[in-house]
Write a protein that holds these residues in place. Structure first.
Motif, PDB file in Angstrom:
ATOM      1  N   THR A   1     -18.417 -32.179  18.000  1.00 14.52           N
ATOM      2  CA  THR A   1     -18.294 -31.193  19.077  1.00 14.52           C
ATOM      3  C   THR A   1     -16.970 -30.449  18.957  1.00 14.52           C
ATOM      4  O   THR A   1     -16.023 -30.712  19.704  1.00 14.52           O
ATOM      5  CB  THR A   1     -18.382 -31.881  20.455  1.00 14.52           C
ATOM      6  OG1 THR A   1     -17.407 -32.946  20.503  1.00 14.52           O
ATOM      7  CG2 THR A   1     -19.763 -32.460  20.689  1.00 14.52           C
ATOM      8  N   PRO A   2     -16.863 -29.511  18.006  1.00 21.94           N
ATOM      9  CA  PRO A   2     -15.577 -28.837  17.765  1.00 21.94           C
ATOM     10  C   PRO A   2     -15.176 -27.820  18.822  1.00 21.94           C
ATOM     11  O   PRO A   2     -14.003 -27.465  18.908  1.00 21.94           O
ATOM     12  CB  PRO A   2     -15.802 -28.154  16.413  1.00 21.94           C
ATOM     13  CG  PRO A   2     -17.283 -27.925  16.351  1.00 21.94           C
ATOM     14  CD  PRO A   2     -17.897 -29.104  17.048  1.00 21.94           C
ATOM     15  N   GLN A   3     -16.129 -27.347  19.642  1.00 22.56           N
ATOM     16  CA  GLN A   3     -15.793 -26.344  20.661  1.00 22.56           C
ATOM     17  C   GLN A   3     -15.192 -27.032  21.879  1.00 22.56           C
ATOM     18  O   GLN A   3     -15.778 -27.950  22.436  1.00 22.56           O
ATOM     19  CB  GLN A   3     -17.029 -25.538  21.075  1.00 22.56           C
ATOM     20  CG  GLN A   3     -17.504 -24.537  20.036  1.00 22.56           C
ATOM     21  CD  GLN A   3     -18.276 -25.204  18.910  1.00 22.56           C
ATOM     22  OE1 GLN A   3     -18.883 -26.251  19.106  1.00 22.56           O
ATOM     23  NE2 GLN A   3     -18.262 -24.599  17.736  1.00 22.56           N
ATOM     24  N   ARG A   4     -14.000 -26.580  22.278  1.00 23.26           N
ATOM     25  CA  ARG A   4     -13.329 -27.120  23.459  1.00 23.26           C
ATOM     26  C   ARG A   4     -13.559 -26.202  24.650  1.00 23.26           C
ATOM     27  O   ARG A   4     -13.618 -24.979  24.512  1.00 23.26           O
ATOM     28  CB  ARG A   4     -11.823 -27.257  23.202  1.00 23.26           C
ATOM     29  CG  ARG A   4     -11.458 -28.364  22.247  1.00 23.26           C
ATOM     30  CD  ARG A   4      -9.960 -28.317  21.928  1.00 23.26           C
ATOM     31  NE  ARG A   4      -9.145 -28.357  23.134  1.00 23.26           N
ATOM     32  CZ  ARG A   4      -8.613 -29.460  23.648  1.00 23.26           C
ATOM     33  NH1 ARG A   4      -8.848 -30.624  23.070  1.00 23.26           N
ATOM     34  NH2 ARG A   4      -7.863 -29.403  24.733  1.00 23.26           N
ATOM     35  N   GLY A   5     -13.656 -26.807  25.844  1.00 20.36           N
ATOM     36  CA  GLY A   5     -13.876 -26.027  27.057  1.00 20.36           C
ATOM     37  C   GLY A   5     -12.725 -25.116  27.394  1.00 20.36           C
ATOM     38  O   GLY A   5     -12.905 -24.071  28.037  1.00 20.36           O
ATOM     39  N   ASP A   6     -11.501 -25.468  26.954  1.00 19.99           N
ATOM     40  CA  ASP A   6     -10.334 -24.625  27.259  1.00 19.99           C
ATOM     41  C   ASP A   6     -10.048 -23.609  26.157  1.00 19.99           C
ATOM     42  O   ASP A   6      -9.039 -22.903  26.199  1.00 19.99           O
ATOM     43  CB  ASP A   6      -9.096 -25.492  27.494  1.00 19.99           C
ATOM     44  CG  ASP A   6      -8.787 -26.400  26.294  1.00 19.99           C
ATOM     45  OD1 ASP A   6      -9.449 -26.264  25.251  1.00 19.99           O
ATOM     46  OD2 ASP A   6      -7.883 -27.243  26.424  1.00 19.99           O
ATOM     47  N   ASN A   7     -10.939 -23.542  25.143  1.00 20.62           N
ATOM     48  CA  ASN A   7     -10.843 -22.552  24.058  1.00 20.62           C
ATOM     49  C   ASN A   7      -9.599 -22.699  23.189  1.00 20.62           C
ATOM     50  O   ASN A   7      -9.224 -21.767  22.472  1.00 20.62           O
ATOM     51  CB  ASN A   7     -10.896 -21.120  24.620  1.00 20.62           C
ATOM     52  CG  ASN A   7     -12.233 -20.812  25.263  1.00 20.62           C
ATOM     53  OD1 ASN A   7     -13.285 -21.200  24.751  1.00 20.62           O
ATOM     54  ND2 ASN A   7     -12.197 -20.131  26.401  1.00 20.62           N
TER      55      ASN A   7
ATOM     56  N   THR B   1     -16.791 -31.142  10.388  1.00 21.50           N
ATOM     57  CA  THR B   1     -17.636 -31.224  11.576  1.00 21.50           C
ATOM     58  C   THR B   1     -19.111 -31.190  11.202  1.00 21.50           C
ATOM     59  O   THR B   1     -19.501 -30.645  10.171  1.00 21.50           O
ATOM     60  CB  THR B   1     -17.319 -30.080  12.563  1.00 21.50           C
ATOM     61  OG1 THR B   1     -18.124 -30.221  13.731  1.00 21.50           O
ATOM     62  CG2 THR B   1     -17.603 -28.719  11.947  1.00 21.50           C
ATOM     63  N   GLY B   2     -19.924 -31.792  12.034  1.00 19.27           N
ATOM     64  CA  GLY B   2     -21.370 -31.817  11.851  1.00 19.27           C
ATOM     65  C   GLY B   2     -21.974 -32.556  13.019  1.00 19.27           C
ATOM     66  O   GLY B   2     -21.303 -33.356  13.680  1.00 19.27           O
TER      67      GLY B   2
ATOM     68  N   GLU C   1     -13.275 -37.977  16.502  1.00 19.50           N
ATOM     69  CA  GLU C   1     -13.385 -37.202  17.745  1.00 19.50           C
ATOM     70  C   GLU C   1     -12.226 -36.212  17.822  1.00 19.50           C
ATOM     71  O   GLU C   1     -11.498 -36.118  18.813  1.00 19.50           O
ATOM     72  CB  GLU C   1     -13.403 -38.132  18.962  1.00 19.50           C
ATOM     73  CG  GLU C   1     -14.494 -39.184  18.950  1.00 19.50           C
ATOM     74  CD  GLU C   1     -15.896 -38.604  19.002  1.00 19.50           C
ATOM     75  OE1 GLU C   1     -16.043 -37.394  19.303  1.00 19.50           O
ATOM     76  OE2 GLU C   1     -16.860 -39.339  18.739  1.00 19.50           O
ATOM     77  N   ALA C   2     -12.055 -35.448  16.736  1.00 16.08           N
ATOM     78  CA  ALA C   2     -10.841 -34.660  16.540  1.00 16.08           C
ATOM     79  C   ALA C   2     -10.726 -33.445  17.447  1.00 16.08           C
ATOM     80  O   ALA C   2      -9.693 -32.766  17.434  1.00 16.08           O
ATOM     81  CB  ALA C   2     -10.752 -34.203  15.076  1.00 16.08           C
ATOM     82  N   HIS C   3     -11.756 -33.144  18.250  1.00 18.44           N
ATOM     83  CA  HIS C   3     -11.615 -32.039  19.199  1.00 18.44           C
ATOM     84  C   HIS C   3     -10.538 -32.351  20.234  1.00 18.44           C
ATOM     85  O   HIS C   3     -10.003 -31.442  20.870  1.00 18.44           O
ATOM     86  CB  HIS C   3     -12.950 -31.752  19.892  1.00 18.44           C
ATOM     87  CG  HIS C   3     -13.623 -32.952  20.467  1.00 18.44           C
ATOM     88  ND1 HIS C   3     -14.340 -33.841  19.689  1.00 18.44           N
ATOM     89  CD2 HIS C   3     -13.677 -33.432  21.731  1.00 18.44           C
ATOM     90  CE1 HIS C   3     -14.815 -34.808  20.457  1.00 18.44           C
ATOM     91  NE2 HIS C   3     -14.420 -34.591  21.699  1.00 18.44           N
ATOM     92  N   HIS C   4     -10.195 -33.648  20.399  1.00 18.95           N
ATOM     93  CA  HIS C   4      -9.109 -34.005  21.320  1.00 18.95           C
ATOM     94  C   HIS C   4      -7.732 -33.681  20.737  1.00 18.95           C
ATOM     95  O   HIS C   4      -6.751 -33.615  21.478  1.00 18.95           O
ATOM     96  CB  HIS C   4      -9.155 -35.505  21.641  1.00 18.95           C
ATOM     97  CG  HIS C   4     -10.363 -35.927  22.411  1.00 18.95           C
ATOM     98  ND1 HIS C   4     -10.600 -35.531  23.711  1.00 18.95           N
ATOM     99  CD2 HIS C   4     -11.407 -36.722  22.069  1.00 18.95           C
ATOM    100  CE1 HIS C   4     -11.728 -36.058  24.131  1.00 18.95           C
ATOM    101  NE2 HIS C   4     -12.248 -36.784  23.160  1.00 18.95           N
ATOM    102  N   SER C   5      -7.636 -33.518  19.432  1.00 20.71           N
ATOM    103  CA  SER C   5      -6.338 -33.455  18.775  1.00 20.71           C
ATOM    104  C   SER C   5      -5.546 -32.189  19.087  1.00 20.71           C
ATOM    105  O   SER C   5      -4.360 -32.106  18.797  1.00 20.71           O
ATOM    106  CB  SER C   5      -6.511 -33.580  17.255  1.00 20.71           C
ATOM    107  OG  SER C   5      -7.296 -32.514  16.757  1.00 20.71           O
ATOM    108  N   ALA C   6      -6.201 -31.185  19.678  1.00 26.28           N
ATOM    109  CA  ALA C   6      -5.480 -29.974  20.054  1.00 26.28           C
ATOM    110  C   ALA C   6      -4.766 -30.113  21.391  1.00 26.28           C
ATOM    111  O   ALA C   6      -3.984 -29.243  21.777  1.00 26.28           O
ATOM    112  CB  ALA C   6      -6.443 -28.785  20.105  1.00 26.28           C
ATOM    113  N   ALA C   7      -5.019 -31.221  22.099  1.00 25.84           N
ATOM    114  CA  ALA C   7      -4.351 -31.448  23.388  1.00 25.84           C
ATOM    115  C   ALA C   7      -2.855 -31.659  23.168  1.00 25.84           C
ATOM    116  O   ALA C   7      -2.423 -32.133  22.119  1.00 25.84           O
ATOM    117  CB  ALA C   7      -4.959 -32.667  24.084  1.00 25.84           C
TER     118      ALA C   7
END
Length: 228
Positions: free
Chosen positions: A135-141, A30-31, A107-113
């Motif tokens: 943007t590694p921080q997700r709104g749903d934590n 991330t960066g 855009e790997a922050h989506h990959s936790a879905a």
């Protein structure tokens, strides 16, 4: 022609390259925007003799990453997909999946879905997963460590500017009369409709226009709005 190489002076980039080239580790890189994630993604695919699958959630992200959208790669229809939705893949794509060593997710922050996890878990034969995002921080934590073993590269705006990846910036604040106290939030973000009403009632457009005329009239300018 693009300069295909790894920055030997960048310890984290060198570490990421070694992990891809010489191990089966899954990791997350991330960066901030402009710090070299996509360039590294392109270079490592050209330099390492392994079979890669590069996926992204949007068309623009897929083009920049040199890969495909998830919908396109798996032949999914352009509609809301449920667990029962089936894609149509040609023989070449199926063979690519069967022989892939590595799945790269931009855009790997989506990959936790859940939908992403279902796809990744199904194709568990790949030896490693590599994720890229600013943007590694997700709104749903939900934690990305549920998908990746480690975060090995993390650079903020200050680092990007100091190391000449990003241009230096000057920031000036312009204060309006609106207040955000009663604006509702959803998954960590302000409600578009509530925020729009508060800003319009508080004279935000007039304030922004005045600031533009005073400070930016002779400059190329980007203006971000609450909605489209």
């Amino acid at each position: 022609m693009q300069n295909t190489q790894i920055d030997t002076q960048n310890h984290e980039q060198q570490l990421a390259y070694e992990l891809v080239a010489n191990t089966n580790s899954s990791f997350f890189l991330t960066g901030r925007a402009g710090t070299g994630k996509t360039t590294f993604l392109h270079n490592v695919q050209n330099l390492v003799g392994k079979q890669f699958i590069t996926l992204a959630p949007t068309g623009v992200a897929a083009i920049l990453a040199g890969g495909d959208t998830i919908h396109s790669f798996f032949g999914l229809p352009m509609e809301v997909c449920t667990p029962g939705t089936c894609g149509k893949m040609n023989e070449a794509r199926i063979l690519t999946l069967l022989h892939a060593d590595t799945i790269i997710i931009d855009e790997a922050h989506h990959s936790a879905a859940k939908s992403y996890r279902a796809v990744l878990d199904y194709f568990s034969g790949a030896k490693r997963r590599i994720g890229f995002t600013a943007t590694p921080q997700r709104g749903d934590n939900v934690r990305l460590t549920d998908v990746f073993d480690d975060i090995i590269f993390n650079r903020d705006l200050r680092w990007g500017i100091q190391n000449n990846y990003l241009s230096r910036i000057r920031c000036e604040q312009v204060f309006g009369k609106f207040k955000l106290k009663n604006v509702k939030k959803h998954l960590g973000d302000y409600s578009d409709s509530d925020l729009e009403k508060v800003m319009l009632d508080g004279g935000a457009i007039v304030t922004a226009a005045k600031a533009y005329v005073e400070k930016c009239l002779d400059r190329h300018t980007l203006i971000y709005c609450v909605n489209k």
